[in-house]
Design an enzyme around this catalytic site. Structure first.
Site, PDB file in Angstrom:
ATOM      1  CB  THR A 125     -13.390   5.617   5.242  1.00 47.29           C
ATOM      2  OG1 THR A 125     -12.141   4.923   5.120  1.00 47.29           O
ATOM      3  CG2 THR A 125     -13.183   7.098   5.011  1.00 47.29           C
ATOM      4  CE1 TYR A 129      -3.929   2.276   0.867  1.00 50.45           C
ATOM      5  CE2 TYR A 129      -2.333   3.366   2.290  1.00 50.45           C
ATOM      6  CZ  TYR A 129      -3.561   3.352   1.643  1.00 50.45           C
ATOM      7  OH  TYR A 129      -4.409   4.437   1.777  1.00 50.45           O
TER       8      TYR A 129
HETATM    9  P1  NAD Z   1     -13.336   3.105   1.470  1.00 49.13           P
HETATM   10  O1  NAD Z   1     -12.966   1.664   1.504  1.00 49.13           O
HETATM   11  O2  NAD Z   1     -14.173   3.654   2.562  1.00 49.13           O
HETATM   12  O3  NAD Z   1     -14.050   3.450   0.084  1.00 49.13           O
HETATM   13  C1  NAD Z   1     -13.461   3.068  -1.118  1.00 49.13           C
HETATM   14  C2  NAD Z   1     -14.515   2.959  -2.197  1.00 49.13           C
HETATM   15  O4  NAD Z   1     -13.836   2.517  -3.378  1.00 49.13           O
HETATM   16  C3  NAD Z   1     -15.598   1.913  -1.888  1.00 49.13           C
HETATM   17  O5  NAD Z   1     -16.865   2.426  -2.209  1.00 49.13           O
HETATM   18  C4  NAD Z   1     -15.226   0.736  -2.776  1.00 49.13           C
HETATM   19  O6  NAD Z   1     -16.353  -0.024  -3.199  1.00 49.13           O
HETATM   20  C5  NAD Z   1     -14.556   1.436  -3.948  1.00 49.13           C
HETATM   21  N1  NAD Z   1     -13.634   0.554  -4.665  1.00 49.13           N
HETATM   22  C6  NAD Z   1     -12.702  -0.279  -4.141  1.00 49.13           C
HETATM   23  N2  NAD Z   1     -12.072  -0.953  -5.130  1.00 49.13           N
HETATM   24  C7  NAD Z   1     -12.598  -0.521  -6.292  1.00 49.13           C
HETATM   25  C8  NAD Z   1     -12.386  -0.845  -7.653  1.00 49.13           C
HETATM   26  N3  NAD Z   1     -11.486  -1.785  -7.986  1.00 49.13           N
HETATM   27  N4  NAD Z   1     -13.110  -0.218  -8.588  1.00 49.13           N
HETATM   28  C9  NAD Z   1     -14.041   0.720  -8.244  1.00 49.13           C
HETATM   29  N5  NAD Z   1     -14.300   1.050  -6.970  1.00 49.13           N
HETATM   30  C10 NAD Z   1     -13.597   0.450  -6.005  1.00 49.13           C
HETATM   31  O7  NAD Z   1     -11.949   3.889   1.358  1.00 49.13           O
HETATM   32  P2  NAD Z   1     -11.583   5.417   1.664  1.00 49.13           P
HETATM   33  O8  NAD Z   1     -10.969   5.460   3.008  1.00 49.13           O
HETATM   34  O9  NAD Z   1     -12.693   6.315   1.336  1.00 49.13           O
HETATM   35  O10 NAD Z   1     -10.384   5.577   0.631  1.00 49.13           O
HETATM   36  C11 NAD Z   1     -10.463   6.348  -0.550  1.00 49.13           C
HETATM   37  C12 NAD Z   1      -9.046   6.664  -0.977  1.00 49.13           C
HETATM   38  O11 NAD Z   1      -8.376   7.392   0.052  1.00 49.13           O
HETATM   39  C13 NAD Z   1      -8.180   5.420  -1.234  1.00 49.13           C
HETATM   40  O12 NAD Z   1      -7.348   5.646  -2.348  1.00 49.13           O
HETATM   41  C14 NAD Z   1      -7.354   5.319   0.037  1.00 49.13           C
HETATM   42  O13 NAD Z   1      -6.143   4.640  -0.171  1.00 49.13           O
HETATM   43  C15 NAD Z   1      -7.150   6.778   0.353  1.00 49.13           C
HETATM   44  N6  NAD Z   1      -6.817   7.061   1.754  1.00 49.13           N
HETATM   45  C16 NAD Z   1      -7.607   6.612   2.758  1.00 49.13           C
HETATM   46  C17 NAD Z   1      -7.239   6.887   4.076  1.00 49.13           C
HETATM   47  C18 NAD Z   1      -8.045   6.412   5.252  1.00 49.13           C
HETATM   48  O14 NAD Z   1      -7.519   6.418   6.375  1.00 49.13           O
HETATM   49  N7  NAD Z   1      -9.292   6.018   5.093  1.00 49.13           N
HETATM   50  C19 NAD Z   1      -6.075   7.637   4.344  1.00 49.13           C
HETATM   51  C20 NAD Z   1      -5.312   8.082   3.270  1.00 49.13           C
HETATM   52  C21 NAD Z   1      -5.683   7.791   1.974  1.00 49.13           C
END
Ligand code: NAD
Length: 261
Positions: free
Chosen positions: A188, A151
């Site tokens: 999330t 990741y």
């Molecule tokens: P989440 O899991 O809550 O939501 C992710 C969404 O993406 C879900 O609706 C899922 O169905 C969809 N998804 C997953 N794989 C997919 C695919 N192959 N095709 C289409 N849709 C897909 O995650 P989040 O926390 O909202 O994360 C969103 C972004 O933010 C990600 O790139 C994550 O790496 C990044 N991020 C998250 C955090 C955190 O702490 N939550 C921190 C930094 C960065």
């Protein structure tokens, strides 16, 4: 600022950070294509957004961003429905160290593909009107994460790719502003997945370390990440920005030393 007349495409838009930014875009009067793998969640989310913002402003497109052909069709479908494209947020991401090749595919390959497709539809090079691309990285790109090695690698990759593409966009006069966004921990469902052996494989044993980091650095709300994204979209002075969002400093920017020989 009103985004009336603008069209946005958000991957991973049915939940978490993506869902929050879809909401903010609709509040600013943009039309939004909410792209997600999860059909039930996407349809439920669209029904709620239609009730709040009226029908015809948001469309849900079921798509696995790791499927290049489906992603291409999704971009075309958005342009067919709304006429053009102005804003692309490559947000879909997973944390899966067991199936680490899938993690590379979703978090990095699909972001690259999404950026190239966005440019096909927005770059002045192709006779289009310009626009904004935001690629979602993470503060994991600035820290060592024993529980998430692949990741972490993907999120480093997103920053490197985005900065290089931002330079290409400036030098090639694409008329497209390209940014990376790096949130710290956000409240999330993704955060729960790091406690699951199915996702983390042998690295699940470091979950206490992960939880300690969470209590040390705190957990942000998705609405603040959406606020950062809206700033990247509306502040036309920003180009090639690497925005960080943390509990201690809020929304701020990473600065890089100029390259020297
Ligand atoms: P989440 O899991 O809550 O939501 C992710 C969404 O993406 C879900 O609706 C899922 O169905 C969809 N998804 C997953 N794989 C997919 C695919 N192959 N095709 C289409 N849709 C897909 O995650 P989040 O926390 O909202 O994360 C969103 C972004 O933010 C990600 O790139 C994550 O790496 C990044 N991020 C998250 C955090 C955190 O702490 N939550 C921190 C930094 C960065």
């Amino acid at each position: 600022m009103s985004l009336n007349g603008k069209v946005a495409l958000v991957t991973g838009g049915a939940q978490g950070i993506g869902r929050a930014v879809v909401q903010s875009l609709l509040q600013s009067s943009a039309k939004v294509a909410m792209v997600d793998l999860n059909k039930d969640l996407g349809e439920e989310c669209k029904a709620q957004l239609d009730a709040e913002f009226g029908e015809g402003n948001c469309t849900f497109i079921e798509c696995d961003v790791a499927n290049g052909d489906a992603l291409r069709d999704t971009f075309q479908n958005t342009v067919d429905q709304f006429g053009h494209l102005d804003i692309v947020i490559n947000n879909a991401g997973i944390t899966n160290e067991k199936d680490w090749e899938k993690t590379i595919q979703v978090n990095l390959t699909s972001v690259i593909k999404g950026t190239y497709l966005a440019l096909e539809h927005m770059s002045k090079e192709n006779g289009k009107q310009g626009g904004t691309i935001i690629n979602v990285s993470s503060m994991a790109a600035f820290m060592h994460s024993p529980h998430q090695p692949v990741y972490t690698a993907t999120k480093h990759g997103v920053i490197g790719f985005t900065r290089a593409m931002a330079d290409a966009a400036i030098q090639g006069d694409y008329g497209v502003r390209i940014h990376a966004l790096c949130p710290a921990f956000v409240d999330t469902p993704l955060l729960q997945s790091v406690e699951d052996e199915d996702n983390m494989g042998k690295f699940v044993k470091f979950k206490d370390d992960f939880k300690r980091s969470m209590s040390k650095f705190g957990v942000l709300q998705p609405s603040l990440i959406a606020e950062g994204m809206m700033r990247l979209i509306t502040d036309t002075s920003l180009h090639g920005a690497v925005m960080k969002i943390t509990c201690s400093k809020g929304i701020h920017f990473h600065t890089y030393e100029p390259m020297s020989a």
